[in-house]
Design a protein around this motif. Sequence first.
Motif, PDB file in Angstrom:
ATOM      1  N   UNK A  53       0.849  -1.181   0.000  1.00  0.00           N
ATOM      2  CA  UNK A  53       0.000   0.000   0.000  1.00  0.00           C
ATOM      3  C   UNK A  53       0.886   1.233   0.000  1.00  0.00           C
ATOM      4  N   UNK A  54       0.702   2.109  -0.953  1.00  0.00           N
ATOM      5  CA  UNK A  54       1.527   3.310  -1.062  1.00  0.00           C
ATOM      6  C   UNK A  54       0.874   4.460  -0.313  1.00  0.00           C
TER       7      UNK A  54
ATOM      8  N   UNK B 211      13.376   1.646   4.337  1.00  0.00           N
ATOM      9  CA  UNK B 211      12.173   0.856   4.022  1.00  0.00           C
ATOM     10  C   UNK B 211      11.542   0.251   5.281  1.00  0.00           C
ATOM     11  N   UNK B 212      11.469   1.055   6.335  1.00  0.00           N
ATOM     12  CA  UNK B 212      11.051   0.526   7.631  1.00  0.00           C
ATOM     13  C   UNK B 212       9.550   0.268   7.733  1.00  0.00           C
ATOM     14  N   UNK B 213       8.783   0.725   6.772  1.00  0.00           N
ATOM     15  CA  UNK B 213       7.333   0.482   6.801  1.00  0.00           C
ATOM     16  C   UNK B 213       6.934  -0.735   5.970  1.00  0.00           C
ATOM     17  N   UNK B 214       7.851  -1.228   5.146  1.00  0.00           N
ATOM     18  CA  UNK B 214       7.475  -2.252   4.174  1.00  0.00           C
ATOM     19  C   UNK B 214       7.182  -3.608   4.802  1.00  0.00           C
ATOM     20  N   UNK B 215       7.771  -3.896   5.950  1.00  0.00           N
ATOM     21  CA  UNK B 215       7.474  -5.160   6.635  1.00  0.00           C
ATOM     22  C   UNK B 215       6.012  -5.232   7.038  1.00  0.00           C
TER      23      UNK B 215
ATOM     24  N   UNK C 149       1.478   1.504  10.347  1.00  0.00           N
ATOM     25  CA  UNK C 149       2.762   1.061   9.794  1.00  0.00           C
ATOM     26  C   UNK C 149       3.738   2.224   9.679  1.00  0.00           C
ATOM     27  N   UNK C 150       3.234   3.396   9.305  1.00  0.00           N
ATOM     28  CA  UNK C 150       4.090   4.581   9.210  1.00  0.00           C
ATOM     29  C   UNK C 150       4.580   4.993  10.592  1.00  0.00           C
TER      30      UNK C 150
ATOM     31  N   UNK D 145      -3.893   5.810  17.360  1.00  0.00           N
ATOM     32  CA  UNK D 145      -3.086   4.836  16.628  1.00  0.00           C
ATOM     33  C   UNK D 145      -1.666   4.770  17.185  1.00  0.00           C
ATOM     34  N   UNK D 146      -1.125   5.912  17.599  1.00  0.00           N
ATOM     35  CA  UNK D 146       0.192   5.922  18.237  1.00  0.00           C
ATOM     36  C   UNK D 146       0.176   5.047  19.481  1.00  0.00           C
ATOM     37  N   UNK D 147      -0.844   5.193  20.310  1.00  0.00           N
ATOM     38  CA  UNK D 147      -0.951   4.400  21.539  1.00  0.00           C
ATOM     39  C   UNK D 147      -1.069   2.916  21.222  1.00  0.00           C
TER      40      UNK D 147
END
Length: 352
Positions: free
Chosen positions: A49-50, A71-75, A251-252, A332-334
């Motif tokens: 998902x972009x 690329x830390x979000x790709x996992x 994920x971000x 979402x952070x929590x």
Amino acid sequence: MCDRCGNSYHNMMQASRRGFLKGGAAAMASLAIPAGLLAPKQAAAAGLTTIKATHGAGLCNLGIFIAKERHLTEADGVELDFVVTPTTTDVVTLFGAGMVDISVIPYSNFITLVDAGAPVKMIAGAGVEGCILIGAEGIKSAADLKGKSIGTFQADTLEVLAYDYLAKDGVAFADVDVKYFNTSPELAAAFINGAIDAVCHIEPYATQCLEQRAGATILSDGIDLYGKGYADCVLAARTPLLEENPAAVKAVIKGMLTAQQQSEQDISKALEETAGTYYKSSFEALKLAQSRQPVKIDQRDNDRFFADRSQSMKDMGYVRNLLPPEALDWTLLSEVISENADLYASLKLKTA
């Protein structure tokens, strides 16, 4: 460069180091955007998902830069796609208009977007501290700035710092000659070359100003006004994205928390990867400046700070209303923190 020409909400100028409202906040917020542009796109080749993102140029953006480069979000199934803007003045305009999904922006720009009615939420922090007010030789106090010129960016966190610094000592903004600039290098060069008497700048450019103008002195690093850990840039997201794909947003956030962890463990490597590409500064200058503006993604302890700064911006004439509490959404952070306890425990800078 342009001279200061009023603080009216409807006459906000366009200058900003990392993007301001190019056509006026209200017009931007009401811009009609095709619905398809609001949703994340699929990176067909990798099945990711972009998420389209904008960013600024200060060290407060280091977390999202590292998340992108490594690329830390790709996992977690997300690809970060940085949208190249024609100028820095387009960054927040694109975000507010819905052309991108998320943005690392100065908290002040976020406040103006909310006041203009843009469907955006603050969902995490990005960087803290690093806003520096510097005076030329002989300028040691707010009183010394009367009749002098101060260079900054309009409606930016930097201008808010200058305003709050003067107000603390009873000096009115009308008593100084505020000059607005368009880019970070332009602003730094104006101070270094003696075109202005004082500058309020972000790292790593503030360090350049200190090193390259003889006799320059830090008047405020923000900590004296706000305390340690005050916010500069924050991570904000479009409400449609939060409603349609919260997993992608998480994920971000997780990627940026991981970027913070990695930068804390090896800041030299993080700066080496971003010097030249994202920062128009030498590695040596970056490393010196970074200590003044670290990455801090969990800024749940800054609610009162954001509320107080919205009062400053209202006093300056940039917004008509104070920032509503619901504009800050740490949900979402929590969740990410709860789901990644070991990662969170490893961070040096955090709320808890």
